[in-house]
Structures are given as structure tokens and as C-alpha cells.
Design an enzyme around this catalytic site. Structure first.
Site, short mmCIF file in Angstrom:
data_model
loop_
_atom_site.label_atom_id
_atom_site.label_comp_id
_atom_site.label_asym_id
_atom_site.label_seq_id
_atom_site.Cartn_x
_atom_site.Cartn_y
_atom_site.Cartn_z
N LYS A 186 -14.61 -1.80 10.55
CA LYS A 186 -14.49 -2.99 11.37
C LYS A 186 -14.06 -2.67 12.82
O LYS A 186 -13.71 -1.54 13.13
CB LYS A 186 -13.51 -3.96 10.72
CG LYS A 186 -13.95 -4.45 9.32
CD LYS A 186 -15.30 -5.14 9.35
CE LYS A 186 -15.52 -6.12 8.22
NZ LYS A 186 -15.87 -5.53 6.92
C1 LIG Z 1 -15.61 -6.57 5.59
C2 LIG Z 1 -15.76 -7.98 5.28
C3 LIG Z 1 -14.90 -8.67 4.39
C4 LIG Z 1 -13.90 -7.98 3.53
O1 LIG Z 1 -13.02 -7.15 4.17
P1 LIG Z 1 -12.39 -5.88 3.43
O2 LIG Z 1 -11.23 -5.56 4.30
O3 LIG Z 1 -13.43 -4.80 3.44
O4 LIG Z 1 -12.00 -6.30 2.07
C5 LIG Z 1 -15.06 -10.03 4.24
N1 LIG Z 1 -16.01 -10.70 4.90
C6 LIG Z 1 -16.86 -10.09 5.74
C7 LIG Z 1 -17.89 -10.92 6.46
C8 LIG Z 1 -16.79 -8.71 5.94
O5 LIG Z 1 -17.66 -8.12 6.75
#
Ligand SMILES: *Cc1c(COP(=O)(O)O)cnc(C)c1O
Length: 400
Positions: A186
Site C-alpha cells: 500500500k
Molecule cells: C489491501 C486492501 C484491503 C485489506 O488490507 P490488508 O491490510 O491487506 O488486510 C482492503 N480493501 C482493499 C480495497 C484493499 O486494497
């Protein structure tokens, strides 16, 4: 890959503070920790950055979704509207609280379409989760209007547009609650981690209790004597995550700034491709520029362009075929193959509705994702790399 490209001395220093005290837990050990509360400091800095009242660090973005939906009292019998183009975690989180995710069409921004949202509302609809996919805002004002008209709760999934905004207001702060993810892919990362945000003290308290076995976090008594009103679970963020988060947050505006420059340079090259268009941005100034989305006139041209670009060493993502980001590709969801052998919550007696995951409901997603390609925009991009991408685009355009 954003924040993970910039891990350096700043993160090391923050983590060393934690290692030096030896206190890895966010709660307790007030004497040993020598005034160091990294998760708390991260939460406060983050809330200030976003301009919201409350933020709660948790173990992941997926956990953040579950904690927020639990605080909002979304559960068995409820339907939750989610976009067809989404990371699977949002759907999984809805199922985790016993509710049913309703796959809904997207608009030209490739995010949840407010018109489609209104069409998918049933007597069982409790909430909507707009997801700001690939760095750019959904039509959030209009989504909030529809939700208000129908008295739906709004939980913004802003896992993918951390630091993004709409008309100057940070994404995640429009709904009743919002969530972010700091997993390694992210915009900013803590390895794994997430945040729940809200302006509502009551919703914050319920999240805070639930994420730590019901503890009310009364500062005047020891942890063992804290009160509790609800049962909870453990989704606590640890001090290492908080430490890395502090260092990454300080870099967030820089990350977004560099991505914007790099994106603009690549966009310029693509503008010369015959028939090419770009993903609709409701607020170009609020785009975090983690991705560049563009489209071509039809599916065969798009596939051809992608394969020539690949030969040129330029990778793109075709999300219509993607196994994790487009709901019609989730055969296990369609088969109600949850982790529970009784297929809960699809088979829950509380659920009186009828869920369907057929593409009849999402004609626009099928059409637009069928001719859309995405490029991941790096924070660091050498001039030679940019030239190689430009050259690849020009040659791929000639091959069309
Ligand atoms: C990455 C992501 C999540 C979940 O996040 P994690 O930290 O990987 O559990 C939820 N929603 C979206 C749209 C994502 O891209």
C-alpha cells in the site's frame, strides 16, 4: 510499490526506540516504556493528517473492516453494497461479520456507481462500502447523498488511496467510518497494519473495546482492573508497526508528490496513442497517483496493446481477468464456499434476501474493465526507465 521503496534510516530510528525499551505492546508497562507510545503517537498524527477526530490502529486493513462493521452493528440478515471492482478483502470482511456482500456496478471512475447503488438497495440493505480503488476517489458526495436518502451506513474502504482527497477533504473521512491498510503493497506501509477512523466518539469506543477483548482502556486503573461492556477479540497493533507508521506518515506527501510527477510523464506519452482515453477522475487533485488507468476502444485492441507493451518490457494490469480484484472471477464466492462447512452466512436463517453474483447486474464493469489497463506508478523512476516506457508505448501504438 510506494512507501516500501523508501524504507530507511527514519524507520530504523523509530524501531530502535521500541527495541531499546523492550516494550513491544501498546498497552501497559508505563514505567518500563520511558514515555514511548508509538501506536498512540501514530494514531494521533494520522488523525491530525486526515482531519478526523478518532483513529485506531489495528493489525490489518481487513481487520479494520471487521472492527468497523462490528462497531456499526452490521451482522446476520444484513446486506452490504460493495463494488464489483474491489480487492476481495472487502467482501470477506462483510462475510466475517455474518452479513451478505452485494456486488454492484461501477462508473467511469471505476469506483462504485451511485446510480447502481440506489438500484441495488433492498429492505435488507444496512450499509454501503465505497472503495477508492487504485488511488482515486469514488463519487463520494453523491454516494453519501444516496445513503442519506435511504438511511444507510457508509463505511469508506480507503485501503488503496491513503492520503487521497476529494475537494480538499481527505478520503475516509466522509462516511460514518473509514478504514486504511498499511500492508506492504500500500501507499504507506507498516508491514501489515490498518487503521479505523471516525468522527463519532461512540463508534470509536465500540471499535476500541472490540479490538482489545472488551477493555475500556480506563487510564486510572491497571489493565487487569479495566471495565468491559462487550466481548471483543484481539486486533491490536504492536509498537513496531506504530514506529514504522510514524516514519512512513512523514513521507506520505512526498510519496504522493513523486508519484504524481511520474504519472504525469507517462500520461503524456499515452495521450498520443490513437483512441486512448483515461480513467475518469472526479478530483484529479485528490488522486494519489499510485496507478495510471487508461482505456482503448475495445477489448481486442486492449489485449493486443497489453501484449505488445509486455514485449517492450512495460507491464500493465488487465483487471477484468484478475483473480483477486474482480468479483465475477471469484468462483469460491459464487459457490458460497466460505471457510465454514455450513456455508455460513449465505445459509443463515436470518438472511431473507436473495443474493446473485451474475454479471447481468454489472454491465458497465464488464464493458469498461474489458478495455482498461493499469500501470503501477513508482515513487522512484530513473530518466532511463521513463524513456524506455515512452519508447515502448510509441512502438505498441504503431502495432495497433
Ligand atoms: C489491501 C486492501 C484491503 C485489506 O488490507 P490488508 O491490510 O491487506 O488486510 C482492503 N480493501 C482493499 C480495497 C484493499 O486494497
Amino acid at each position: 510499490m510506494a512507501g516500501s521503496e523508501l524504507i530507511g534510516r527514519e524507520e530504523m530510528k523509530e524501531v530502535m526506540d521500541v527495541l531499546e525499551t523492550g516494550v513491544f505492546a501498546r498497552y501497559e508497562f508505563d514505567n518500563e516504556r520511558k514515555g514511548i507510545y508509538k501506536v498512540k503517537e501514530f494514531e494521533e498524527a494520522f488523525a491530525k493528517y486526515l482531519g478526523c477526530n478518532h483513529s485506531l490502529g489495528v493489525t490489518s486493513g481487513s481487520a479494520a473492516l471487521k472492527v468497523a462493521m462490528t462497531a456499526l452493528d452490521i451482522g446476520p440478515g444484513d446486506e452490504v453494497i460493495v463494488p464489483a471492482f474491489d480487492f476481495i478483502a472487502t467482501y470477506e470482511a462483510v462475510l466475517e461479520v455474518g452479513a451478505i456482500p452485494i456486488m454492484t456496478d461501477i462508473d467511469d471512475s471505476l469506483n462504485l456507481d451511485p446510480v447502481a447503488l440506489e438500484e441495488r438497495i433492498t429492505p435488507y440493505t444496512k450499509a454501503v462500502i465505497p472503495v477508492h480503488m487504485c488511488g482515486a476517489p469514488a463519487n463520494i458526495e453523491e454516494i453519501i447523498n444516496v445513503a442519506k436518502r435511504h438511511k444507510l451506513l457508509v463505511l469508506e474502504d480507503n485501503a488503496q488511496a491513503c492520503g487521497g482527497s476529494y475537494k480538499g477533504r481527505k478520503l475516509g473521512t466522509f462516511g460514518d467510518m473509514g478504514i486504511l491498510s498499511f500492508d506492504y503493497y500500500k501507499t504507506m506501509t507498516t508491514g501489515e497494519g490498518g487503521m479505523v477512523i471516525t468522527n463519532d466518539k461512540g463508534l470509536y469506543d465500540r471499535s476500541d473495546w472490540y479490538h482489545d477483548h472488551g477493555h475500556d482502556h480506563n487510564p486510572n486503573v491497571g489493565r487487569g482492573l479495566e471495565g468491559r461492556t462487550i466481548l471483543g477479540f484481539n486486533f491490536r497493533m504492536n509498537e513496531f508497526q506504530g514506529a514504522v507508521g510514524l516514519a512512513q506518515l512523514r513521507k506520505l506527501d512526498y510519496i504522493i508528490g513523486e508519484q504524481r510527477k511520474n504519472k504525469a510523464a507517462i500520461k503524456e506519452a499515452l495521450a498520443d496513442v490513437p483512441g486512448a482515453g483515461f480513467r475518469k477522475l472526479f478530483d484529479p487533485d485528490g488522486d494519489t497517483a499510485t496507478f495510471l488507468g487508461f482505456n482503448l476502444p475495445d477489448e481486442p485492441t486492449t489485449r493486443k496493446f497489453q501484449s505488445v507493451l509486455k514485449e517492450e518490457g512495460v507491464d500493465t494490469i488487465y483487471y477484468k481477468d484478475n483473480a483477486w480484484h474482480y468479483a465475477p472471477r471469484w468462483e469460491h464466492l459464487i459457490a458460497w464456499s466460505t471457510a465454514n462447512s455450513k456455508q455460513y452466512p449465505f445459509t443463515s436463517p436470518d438472511y431473507k434476501g436473495k443474493v446473485e453474483y451474475t454479471t447481468d447486474h454489472i454491465p458497465h464493469a464488464e464493458e469498461i474493465l474489458g478495455r482498461t489497463l493499469f500501470m503501477i506508478i513508482p515513487v522512484k523512476m530513473a530518466d532511463e526507465r521513463l524513456e524506455a516506457i515512452r519508447g515502448g508505448i510509441q512502438r505498441a501504438a504503431k502495432a495497433l
